[in-house]
Design an enzyme around this catalytic site. Sequence first.
Site, PDB file in Angstrom:
ATOM      1  N   PHE A   1     -61.784  96.789  43.365  1.00 44.21           N
ATOM      2  CA  PHE A   1     -60.548  96.898  42.815  1.00 44.21           C
ATOM      3  C   PHE A   1     -59.700  97.552  43.889  1.00 44.21           C
ATOM      4  CE2 PHE A   1     -62.621  96.971  38.501  1.00 44.21           C
ATOM      5  CZ  PHE A   1     -62.558  95.428  38.255  1.00 44.21           C
TER       6      PHE A   1
ATOM      7  N   GLY B   1     -72.881 103.846  19.889  1.00 38.03           N
ATOM      8  CA  GLY B   1     -73.901 104.389  20.444  1.00 38.03           C
ATOM      9  C   GLY B   1     -75.219 103.568  20.162  1.00 38.03           C
TER      10      GLY B   1
ATOM     11  N   ASN C   1     -66.378 111.596  37.368  1.00 41.73           N
ATOM     12  CA  ASN C   1     -67.023 110.472  36.976  1.00 41.73           C
ATOM     13  C   ASN C   1     -68.636 110.646  36.497  1.00 41.73           C
ATOM     14  OD1 ASN C   1     -64.582 109.653  38.211  1.00 41.73           O
ATOM     15  ND2 ASN C   1     -65.471 107.624  38.255  1.00 41.73           N
TER      16      ASN C   1
ATOM     17  N   SER D   1     -63.247 105.564  25.404  1.00 40.66           N
ATOM     18  CA  SER D   1     -62.964 106.014  26.669  1.00 40.66           C
ATOM     19  C   SER D   1     -62.764 105.154  27.774  1.00 40.66           C
ATOM     20  CB  SER D   1     -64.453 106.935  27.133  1.00 40.66           C
ATOM     21  OG  SER D   1     -65.510 106.252  27.272  1.00 40.66           O
TER      22      SER D   1
ATOM     23  N   GLY E   1     -53.374 101.679  36.993  1.00 41.20           N
ATOM     24  CA  GLY E   1     -53.500 103.024  36.673  1.00 41.20           C
ATOM     25  C   GLY E   1     -54.702 103.831  37.549  1.00 41.20           C
TER      26      GLY E   1
ATOM     27  N   LYS F   1     -56.790 113.004  24.713  1.00 42.87           N
ATOM     28  CA  LYS F   1     -57.769 114.106  25.333  1.00 42.87           C
ATOM     29  C   LYS F   1     -56.937 115.499  25.164  1.00 42.87           C
ATOM     30  CE  LYS F   1     -62.146 112.162  25.209  1.00 42.87           C
ATOM     31  NZ  LYS F   1     -63.096 112.732  24.617  1.00 42.87           N
TER      32      LYS F   1
ATOM     33  N   TYR G   1     -55.712 107.145  26.756  1.00 44.67           N
ATOM     34  CA  TYR G   1     -56.749 108.047  26.656  1.00 44.67           C
ATOM     35  C   TYR G   1     -56.448 109.409  27.136  1.00 44.67           C
ATOM     36  CZ  TYR G   1     -61.368 109.249  28.296  1.00 44.67           C
ATOM     37  OH  TYR G   1     -62.534 110.067  28.375  1.00 44.67           O
TER      38      TYR G   1
HETATM   39  N1  UFG Z   1     -64.396  99.730  40.631  1.00 44.24           N
HETATM   40  C1  UFG Z   1     -64.330  98.875  41.244  1.00 44.24           C
HETATM   41  N2  UFG Z   1     -64.911  97.561  40.529  1.00 44.24           N
HETATM   42  C2  UFG Z   1     -65.457  97.530  39.177  1.00 44.24           C
HETATM   43  C3  UFG Z   1     -65.471  98.782  38.665  1.00 44.24           C
HETATM   44  C4  UFG Z   1     -64.703  99.862  39.089  1.00 44.24           C
HETATM   45  O1  UFG Z   1     -63.957  98.664  42.431  1.00 44.24           O
HETATM   46  O2  UFG Z   1     -65.916  96.595  39.089  1.00 44.24           O
HETATM   47  C5  UFG Z   1     -63.659 101.104  41.066  1.00 44.24           C
HETATM   48  C6  UFG Z   1     -62.617 101.547  40.428  1.00 44.24           C
HETATM   49  O3  UFG Z   1     -61.216 100.774  40.932  1.00 44.24           O
HETATM   50  C7  UFG Z   1     -62.638 102.889  40.524  1.00 44.24           C
HETATM   51  C8  UFG Z   1     -63.838 103.530  40.777  1.00 44.24           C
HETATM   52  O4  UFG Z   1     -64.629 102.011  41.140  1.00 44.24           O
HETATM   53  O5  UFG Z   1     -61.899 103.430  41.836  1.00 44.24           O
HETATM   54  C9  UFG Z   1     -64.731 103.927  39.675  1.00 44.24           C
HETATM   55  O6  UFG Z   1     -64.322 103.432  38.624  1.00 44.24           O
HETATM   56  P1  UFG Z   1     -65.076 103.452  37.091  1.00 44.24           P
HETATM   57  O7  UFG Z   1     -64.407 102.483  36.283  1.00 44.24           O
HETATM   58  O8  UFG Z   1     -66.498 103.638  37.251  1.00 44.24           O
HETATM   59  O9  UFG Z   1     -64.720 105.026  36.603  1.00 44.24           O
HETATM   60  P2  UFG Z   1     -62.935 105.554  36.719  1.00 44.24           P
HETATM   61  O10 UFG Z   1     -62.724 106.378  37.750  1.00 44.24           O
HETATM   62  O11 UFG Z   1     -62.024 104.218  36.368  1.00 44.24           O
HETATM   63  O12 UFG Z   1     -63.121 106.448  35.285  1.00 44.24           O
HETATM   64  C10 UFG Z   1     -63.257 107.706  35.184  1.00 44.24           C
HETATM   65  C11 UFG Z   1     -63.866 107.924  33.805  1.00 44.24           C
HETATM   66  C12 UFG Z   1     -62.765 107.697  32.718  1.00 44.24           C
HETATM   67  C13 UFG Z   1     -61.524 108.497  33.185  1.00 44.24           C
HETATM   68  C14 UFG Z   1     -61.190 108.127  34.456  1.00 44.24           C
HETATM   69  C15 UFG Z   1     -59.995 109.042  34.920  1.00 44.24           C
HETATM   70  O13 UFG Z   1     -64.660 107.090  33.342  1.00 44.24           O
HETATM   71  O14 UFG Z   1     -63.284 108.339  31.449  1.00 44.24           O
HETATM   72  O15 UFG Z   1     -62.163 108.345  35.326  1.00 44.24           O
HETATM   73  O16 UFG Z   1     -59.197 108.384  35.679  1.00 44.24           O
HETATM   74  F1  UFG Z   1     -60.657 108.434  32.164  1.00 44.24           F
END
Ligand code: UFG
Length: 333
Positions: free
Chosen positions: A213, A42, A175, A82, A289, A150, A146
């Site tokens: 990704f 934080g 998200n 997280s 994942g 939770k 994670y």
């Molecule tokens: N992504 C990219 N490039 C990047 C970052 C992310 O292509 O540089 C993609 C990821 O693969 C995903 C999407 O953008 O498909 C969103 O990614 P985020 O990392 O922003 O968020 P997540 O969906 O991985 O994560 C969220 C929450 C987590 C939770 C998760 C559940 O932030 O707390 O969903 O799967 F656990």
Amino acid sequence: MSVSPLPCVLVAGGAGYIGSHMARMLLESGFHAVVVDNLTTGHEQALCETTFRQGDIGDRAFMREVLREFEPQCVMHFAAASLVGESVAEPAKYWRNNFVQTLNLLDAMLECGVRQFIFSSTAAVYGNPVEVPITEQHPQLPINPYGNSKLAVERALQDYDRAYGLRSITLRYFNAAGAHPDGTLGERHEPETHLIPLVLQVASGRRPEIARFGSDFPTRDGSCIRDYIHVQDLCTAHLLALRKLADGAPTNVYNLGNGNGHSVNEVIAAAREVTGHPIPVRDAPRRPGDPPVLVADARRARDELAWVPAYPDIATIIAHAWLWEQKLAGQRR
Ligand code: UFG
């Protein structure tokens, strides 16, 4: 003894991204917000005119002291690690921070007679979805530590209600995204891993490109689809949950999402539109994942909490995050 005539809410993790928006909304809604944060992730600058106590939520003696001093009606718990990828590499950190520390917090609450709790959970409890949109009844089979940590708290909360009468509302975020509409509060993770802030760092010139990704997912354009929900809308749901618990509602769980999925490509396109910058993309392998699609069915929150997101539009979510990114980029210049 409580030092304020206003109803008090303790915000654990109130210097973090979502917690700081919550503390401010509580203040603006006539509550006395007491923030507890150890400031490991934080930021002190994110604290508004709230009361602040620095310390660990898992330090029972410290928490007893704070709870006895302020006598909050409810504790909202945002303090957690997280990052999915990090949780796979360092599960001990996730079990300790997210599970053990939360149990200590709950035990301190019970010792002080505080029996209302709002818990920040996640879509990660569902694992790989077998049905989309995802309802609260969807099987809960997390695929990373994670999500496991939770879900374990969610289960403990059921048991704590039955045995000790501690009522809770668990909010499973999809998200979290966006920033305060006035541009003074927002997301600041180090390192940043989330799509929208990274895309906006490219727009502001802090990064050269965004890595996509995976572009061969079974989705409409091959990139992953997510349900982005504005941080202020998450906070509004907490306020409604607070009132519901105060009215005597039983322990329950709600999904928080807009019910609209946006692909990575669509988010990048919307960010180009909002910022007027080109935002170069580089194709990168799938991130382990990542489920192809995560979209919430949040009808229960709409029906039972009367929750209506104010900023469901992805362009608005990105526009608010862009105001914040410009502020951060300006500070670094
Ligand atoms: N992504 C990219 N490039 C990047 C970052 C992310 O292509 O540089 C993609 C990821 O693969 C995903 C999407 O953008 O498909 C969103 O990614 P985020 O990392 O922003 O968020 P997540 O969906 O991985 O994560 C969220 C929450 C987590 C939770 C998760 C559940 O932030 O707390 O969903 O799967 F656990």
